[in-house]
Every structure is written in C-alpha cells, then in structure tokens.
Write a protein that holds these residues in place. Structure first.
Motif, short mmCIF file in Angstrom:
data_model
loop_
_atom_site.label_atom_id
_atom_site.label_comp_id
_atom_site.label_asym_id
_atom_site.label_seq_id
_atom_site.Cartn_x
_atom_site.Cartn_y
_atom_site.Cartn_z
N SER A 145 0.83 -1.21 0.00
CA SER A 145 0.00 0.00 0.00
C SER A 145 0.87 1.25 0.00
O SER A 145 0.52 2.25 -0.64
CB SER A 145 -0.98 0.00 1.17
N TYR A 146 2.01 1.22 0.70
CA TYR A 146 2.93 2.36 0.69
C TYR A 146 3.49 2.57 -0.71
O TYR A 146 3.60 3.71 -1.19
CB TYR A 146 4.09 2.15 1.66
N ALA A 147 3.84 1.50 -1.39
CA ALA A 147 4.39 1.59 -2.74
C ALA A 147 3.36 2.15 -3.72
O ALA A 147 3.67 3.02 -4.54
CB ALA A 147 4.88 0.23 -3.21
N PHE A 148 2.11 1.66 -3.63
CA PHE A 148 1.07 2.16 -4.52
C PHE A 148 0.75 3.62 -4.21
O PHE A 148 0.47 4.41 -5.12
CB PHE A 148 -0.19 1.29 -4.45
N ASN A 149 0.82 4.00 -2.95
CA ASN A 149 0.63 5.40 -2.59
C ASN A 149 1.74 6.25 -3.19
O ASN A 149 1.49 7.36 -3.67
CB ASN A 149 0.59 5.58 -1.06
N GLY A 150 2.97 5.74 -3.18
CA GLY A 150 4.09 6.46 -3.81
C GLY A 150 3.85 6.67 -5.29
O GLY A 150 4.09 7.76 -5.82
N LEU A 151 3.36 5.64 -5.98
CA LEU A 151 3.04 5.79 -7.41
C LEU A 151 1.95 6.83 -7.61
O LEU A 151 2.04 7.68 -8.51
CB LEU A 151 2.57 4.45 -7.99
N ARG A 152 0.92 6.76 -6.79
CA ARG A 152 -0.18 7.72 -6.90
C ARG A 152 0.33 9.15 -6.71
O ARG A 152 0.05 10.03 -7.53
CB ARG A 152 -1.26 7.40 -5.86
N LEU A 153 1.13 9.35 -5.67
CA LEU A 153 1.69 10.68 -5.41
C LEU A 153 2.57 11.14 -6.57
O LEU A 153 2.53 12.31 -6.97
CB LEU A 153 2.52 10.67 -4.12
N PHE A 154 3.36 10.22 -7.11
CA PHE A 154 4.25 10.55 -8.22
C PHE A 154 3.45 11.05 -9.42
O PHE A 154 3.75 12.11 -9.98
CB PHE A 154 5.09 9.33 -8.59
N PHE A 155 2.42 10.31 -9.81
CA PHE A 155 1.68 10.70 -11.00
C PHE A 155 0.78 11.91 -10.77
O PHE A 155 0.52 12.67 -11.69
CB PHE A 155 0.87 9.52 -11.55
N ILE A 156 0.33 12.11 -9.54
CA ILE A 156 -0.52 13.26 -9.24
C ILE A 156 0.30 14.54 -9.14
O ILE A 156 -0.11 15.58 -9.64
CB ILE A 156 -1.31 13.03 -7.92
N SER A 157 1.47 14.47 -8.51
CA SER A 157 2.19 15.69 -8.18
C SER A 157 3.34 16.05 -9.11
O SER A 157 3.83 17.17 -9.06
CB SER A 157 2.72 15.60 -6.74
N GLU A 158 3.76 15.14 -9.96
CA GLU A 158 4.94 15.40 -10.80
C GLU A 158 4.56 15.52 -12.27
O GLU A 158 4.06 14.58 -12.87
CB GLU A 158 5.98 14.28 -10.62
N HIS A 159 4.83 16.69 -12.85
CA HIS A 159 4.52 16.92 -14.27
C HIS A 159 5.26 15.92 -15.15
O HIS A 159 4.67 15.36 -16.08
CB HIS A 159 4.88 18.35 -14.68
N ASN A 160 6.55 15.71 -14.88
CA ASN A 160 7.32 14.77 -15.70
C ASN A 160 6.78 13.36 -15.57
O ASN A 160 6.83 12.59 -16.53
CB ASN A 160 8.80 14.81 -15.33
N GLY A 161 6.27 13.01 -14.42
CA GLY A 161 5.67 11.70 -14.23
C GLY A 161 4.48 11.51 -15.16
O GLY A 161 4.32 10.45 -15.78
N ARG A 162 3.66 12.54 -15.27
CA ARG A 162 2.49 12.46 -16.16
C ARG A 162 2.92 12.41 -17.63
O ARG A 162 2.31 11.70 -18.43
CB ARG A 162 1.53 13.61 -15.88
N ILE A 163 3.96 13.16 -17.97
CA ILE A 163 4.46 13.14 -19.35
C ILE A 163 4.96 11.74 -19.69
O ILE A 163 4.65 11.18 -20.75
CB ILE A 163 5.58 14.19 -19.54
N HIS A 164 5.74 11.13 -18.79
CA HIS A 164 6.25 9.78 -19.02
C HIS A 164 5.11 8.76 -19.08
O HIS A 164 5.15 7.82 -19.87
CB HIS A 164 7.25 9.37 -17.94
N LEU A 165 4.08 8.96 -18.27
CA LEU A 165 2.93 8.06 -18.29
C LEU A 165 2.21 8.12 -19.64
O LEU A 165 1.86 7.09 -20.21
CB LEU A 165 1.97 8.39 -17.15
N VAL A 166 2.01 9.33 -20.15
CA VAL A 166 1.36 9.48 -21.46
C VAL A 166 2.22 8.83 -22.54
O VAL A 166 1.70 8.09 -23.41
CB VAL A 166 1.10 10.97 -21.78
N ALA A 167 3.53 9.04 -22.49
CA ALA A 167 4.42 8.42 -23.48
C ALA A 167 4.35 6.90 -23.38
O ALA A 167 4.34 6.20 -24.41
CB ALA A 167 5.85 8.91 -23.27
N ALA A 168 4.28 6.38 -22.17
CA ALA A 168 4.19 4.93 -21.98
C ALA A 168 2.88 4.38 -22.55
O ALA A 168 2.87 3.34 -23.21
CB ALA A 168 4.30 4.59 -20.49
#
Length: 122
Positions: free
Chosen positions: A16-39
């Motif tokens: 649950s901590y790891a999934f929370n880290g992923l959630r925080l990463f994609f919610i709060s980091e612009h580059n994370g969202r860019i990489h997610l869209v590219a993926a």
C-alpha cells in the motif's frame, strides 16, 4: 536490533505504501504524467503493430527504466530540498546527476522505440 516476525499484514501494508508512492508521483509530478502518457502511447502502438514477445520485453523494460529513473530523481530532489532550500553547489551536483540518469533512460527508450517502431511504421 531484533527482527520482527514475518507478517502478511505488514507485507500488504508495504504494498500500500508503494502504490501510494506511485499515486503521489503521478498526481504531483509533471514529468511523471508526461512519461505516463508516453508509456500509454508506446503500449497502444505496440498492440497496434502486433509486436513480438522480445519487442514487448524491450518496450516494457525501457518504460520501466524511465519511470524508475524519474521516481528516483524525484526522490533525490525532494530529499535535497528538505536538506537545504538554499542554492548549494553540492546539492546542485546531486540533482544534476539524478536528472542525468533520467536523461540516459529516456535516450535509451527513444532508441529502442525507434529501432522497433520505425521499420514497422514505414
């Protein structure tokens, strides 16, 4: 230090901590969202082009490498900002090195994507 006994509940909590880290990463980091869209684009294109098993492995591996590098870069930046909010030359070096790791992963991902997708598209 005494080790705690094995606990299924504690193992589930660690997920649950790891999934929370992923959630925080994609919610709060612009580059994370860019990489997610590219993926997502790369995965959709992979389905469309009917990649072989080894091509899938290559694509998924470089996607994971980029996301891992970006998450570690974000972690280093957050920790460095906690240590010192002032501009410090040694902290700048640490942040630049972490950013360089992301850059290398992205260059690798682009190269693999070009090798796999360009011949299939043209």
């Amino acid at each position: 230090m005494k080790n705690k006994p094995f606990s299924i509940r504690e193992r589930i909590k660690s997920f649950s901590y790891a999934f929370n880290g992923l959630r925080l990463f994609f919610i709060s980091e612009h580059n994370g969202r860019i990489h997610l869209v590219a993926a997502v684009v790369a995965i959709a294109l992979s389905f469309y082009l009917h990649l072989s098993t080894f091509e899938w492995i290559a694509i998924l591996s470089v996607i994971a490498a980029v996301l891992i590098a970006e998450i570690l870069n974000t972690s280093v930046e957050k920790l460095a900002d906690l240590v010192s909010t002032d501009i410090h030359p040694k902290i700048k070096i640490v942040k630049d090195l972490a950013a360089a790791a992301v850059l290398i992963a992205v260059i690798l991902a682009l190269a693999v994507g070009c090798f796999i997708f360009i011949p299939k598209l043209f």
